[in-house]
Motif scaffolding. Sequence first.
Motif, PDB file in Angstrom:
ATOM      1  N   UNK A   9      10.493  -5.060   8.141  1.00  0.00           N
ATOM      2  CA  UNK A   9      10.007  -5.719   6.936  1.00  0.00           C
ATOM      3  C   UNK A   9       8.585  -6.228   7.103  1.00  0.00           C
ATOM      4  N   UNK A  10       8.100  -6.324   8.347  1.00  0.00           N
ATOM      5  CA  UNK A  10       6.704  -6.687   8.602  1.00  0.00           C
ATOM      6  C   UNK A  10       5.779  -5.677   7.948  1.00  0.00           C
ATOM      7  N   UNK A  11       6.125  -4.401   8.067  1.00  0.00           N
ATOM      8  CA  UNK A  11       5.311  -3.342   7.469  1.00  0.00           C
ATOM      9  C   UNK A  11       5.386  -3.421   5.954  1.00  0.00           C
ATOM     10  N   UNK A  12       6.579  -3.589   5.431  1.00  0.00           N
ATOM     11  CA  UNK A  12       6.759  -3.696   3.985  1.00  0.00           C
ATOM     12  C   UNK A  12       5.946  -4.858   3.414  1.00  0.00           C
ATOM     13  N   UNK A  13       5.998  -6.006   4.080  1.00  0.00           N
ATOM     14  CA  UNK A  13       5.282  -7.185   3.607  1.00  0.00           C
ATOM     15  C   UNK A  13       3.769  -6.974   3.662  1.00  0.00           C
ATOM     16  N   UNK A  14       3.289  -6.319   4.711  1.00  0.00           N
ATOM     17  CA  UNK A  14       1.851  -6.051   4.809  1.00  0.00           C
ATOM     18  C   UNK A  14       1.391  -5.159   3.660  1.00  0.00           C
ATOM     19  N   UNK A  15       2.129  -4.084   3.421  1.00  0.00           N
ATOM     20  CA  UNK A  15       1.748  -3.125   2.392  1.00  0.00           C
ATOM     21  C   UNK A  15       1.748  -3.771   1.003  1.00  0.00           C
ATOM     22  N   UNK A  16       2.725  -4.640   0.760  1.00  0.00           N
ATOM     23  CA  UNK A  16       2.782  -5.322  -0.536  1.00  0.00           C
ATOM     24  C   UNK A  16       1.711  -6.406  -0.644  1.00  0.00           C
ATOM     25  N   UNK A  17       1.555  -7.214   0.400  1.00  0.00           N
ATOM     26  CA  UNK A  17       0.616  -8.330   0.365  1.00  0.00           C
ATOM     27  C   UNK A  17      -0.826  -7.858   0.190  1.00  0.00           C
ATOM     28  N   UNK A  18      -1.179  -6.775   0.853  1.00  0.00           N
ATOM     29  CA  UNK A  18      -2.554  -6.281   0.788  1.00  0.00           C
ATOM     30  C   UNK A  18      -2.735  -5.181  -0.248  1.00  0.00           C
ATOM     31  N   UNK A  19      -1.731  -5.031  -1.111  1.00  0.00           N
ATOM     32  CA  UNK A  19      -1.821  -4.132  -2.259  1.00  0.00           C
ATOM     33  C   UNK A  19      -2.287  -2.731  -1.847  1.00  0.00           C
ATOM     34  N   UNK A  20      -1.586  -2.163  -0.874  1.00  0.00           N
ATOM     35  CA  UNK A  20      -1.931  -0.820  -0.385  1.00  0.00           C
ATOM     36  C   UNK A  20      -1.622   0.217  -1.460  1.00  0.00           C
ATOM     37  N   UNK A  21      -2.522   1.193  -1.598  1.00  0.00           N
ATOM     38  CA  UNK A  21      -2.361   2.293  -2.547  1.00  0.00           C
ATOM     39  C   UNK A  21      -2.275   3.621  -1.784  1.00  0.00           C
ATOM     40  N   UNK A  22      -1.711   4.659  -2.399  1.00  0.00           N
ATOM     41  CA  UNK A  22      -1.657   5.961  -1.711  1.00  0.00           C
ATOM     42  C   UNK A  22      -3.050   6.439  -1.306  1.00  0.00           C
ATOM     43  N   UNK A  23      -3.142   7.017  -0.148  1.00  0.00           N
ATOM     44  CA  UNK A  23      -4.432   7.529   0.346  1.00  0.00           C
ATOM     45  C   UNK A  23      -4.837   8.782  -0.422  1.00  0.00           C
ATOM     46  N   UNK A  24      -3.873   9.648  -0.674  1.00  0.00           N
ATOM     47  CA  UNK A  24      -4.116  10.891  -1.405  1.00  0.00           C
ATOM     48  C   UNK A  24      -3.465  10.811  -2.785  1.00  0.00           C
ATOM     49  N   UNK A  25      -3.939  11.648  -3.686  1.00  0.00           N
ATOM     50  CA  UNK A  25      -3.227  11.796  -4.932  1.00  0.00           C
ATOM     51  C   UNK A  25      -1.792  12.197  -4.617  1.00  0.00           C
ATOM     52  N   UNK A  26      -0.858  11.709  -5.392  1.00  0.00           N
ATOM     53  CA  UNK A  26       0.562  11.889  -5.064  1.00  0.00           C
ATOM     54  C   UNK A  26       1.004  13.336  -4.926  1.00  0.00           C
ATOM     55  N   UNK A  27       0.329  14.254  -5.575  1.00  0.00           N
ATOM     56  CA  UNK A  27       0.721  15.656  -5.492  1.00  0.00           C
ATOM     57  C   UNK A  27      -0.038  16.400  -4.417  1.00  0.00           C
ATOM     58  N   UNK A  28      -0.748  15.670  -3.552  1.00  0.00           N
ATOM     59  CA  UNK A  28      -1.556  16.294  -2.521  1.00  0.00           C
ATOM     60  C   UNK A  28      -1.069  15.815  -1.171  1.00  0.00           C
ATOM     61  N   UNK A  29      -0.829  16.753  -0.248  1.00  0.00           N
ATOM     62  CA  UNK A  29      -0.472  16.396   1.128  1.00  0.00           C
ATOM     63  C   UNK A  29      -1.643  16.671   2.044  1.00  0.00           C
TER      64      UNK A  29
END
Length: 284
Positions: free
Chosen positions: A264-284
């Motif tokens: 949950x440390x990772x989950x909390x970090x991603x939510x707290x710092x408002x992380x967004x996808x690095x790539x467009x969702x349809x791009x790998x």
Amino acid sequence: MKTIYSILFASLNTALNEKISIGLLMSDGYNTKFKFSSEKLLAVKAATEPERYGFIKNYLKALDDEILKSNNNIGLFTNKIFKVDWVTDNYMNYLSNYSNNLIQFSEPKFIDISFSTENFKRIFKKYVHVKYDSNEVIIETDNINKRVKERLYSTIDNRVNLDVSLDSSHFENLFTPIEINFIGMNGIPVVGQTVDFSKKHYNLENDIARFVSLTKAIELHDKKKGKYFILGHEPEGKEDKNHVLWSQIKNSDFLDFVDIDAIDIVEEYIEHFDVKPYFEKNVN
């Protein structure tokens, strides 16, 4: 799921129903460990014809592949009909009912103890061979990647790219392709990778080296430092090479080790710092 195990027997004489215990398969639904006795295998070689011995030996290797590839491949022992995600009680029941006259699995037994190397050793020594720590072939996998996906993915799915395969088309200085659990951006790149610290040391070193190479390629591309999570478990054995490497990573200045029991440390970090996808969702 409780801990469950099955004993493997090698048949020496089908007509007389002579058999010898040769291996142990154990799982708790997340972690799976398999080991067979090389000394018992040599005994089989001395007591039976070469064709029978060759089949038994190859079967054990095939079981190794089956477990190691169970996340993404079709089961070898089911004529490619049943998909095995990890070793379960149903899978063990299937193996106990499956008979090729040369390798047999005992009916799986549930035991009310935790899954651990020490408990595995106790059962192995009791039912397979008293010599556990000889120079035998040891096949094991801690299916922590499956565990990470179950616990984390649903909570971060909208904020990162999941299960991304990266190569030089994504980052120019990434010379070796790599698959990662997630990647996002919040002004800096945020990357997470599950690492199995129980695997063979040279494979573990290779996994870490490839991930470190990825971090350098990303930073050369983005011109900024990133946040890099290593997800896993502390390995056993304080003097073991894997434990030394784990300790180095845990104390690293640029890698953040997170035990998957505290994911949950990772989950909390991603939510707290408002992380967004690095790539467009349809791009790998």
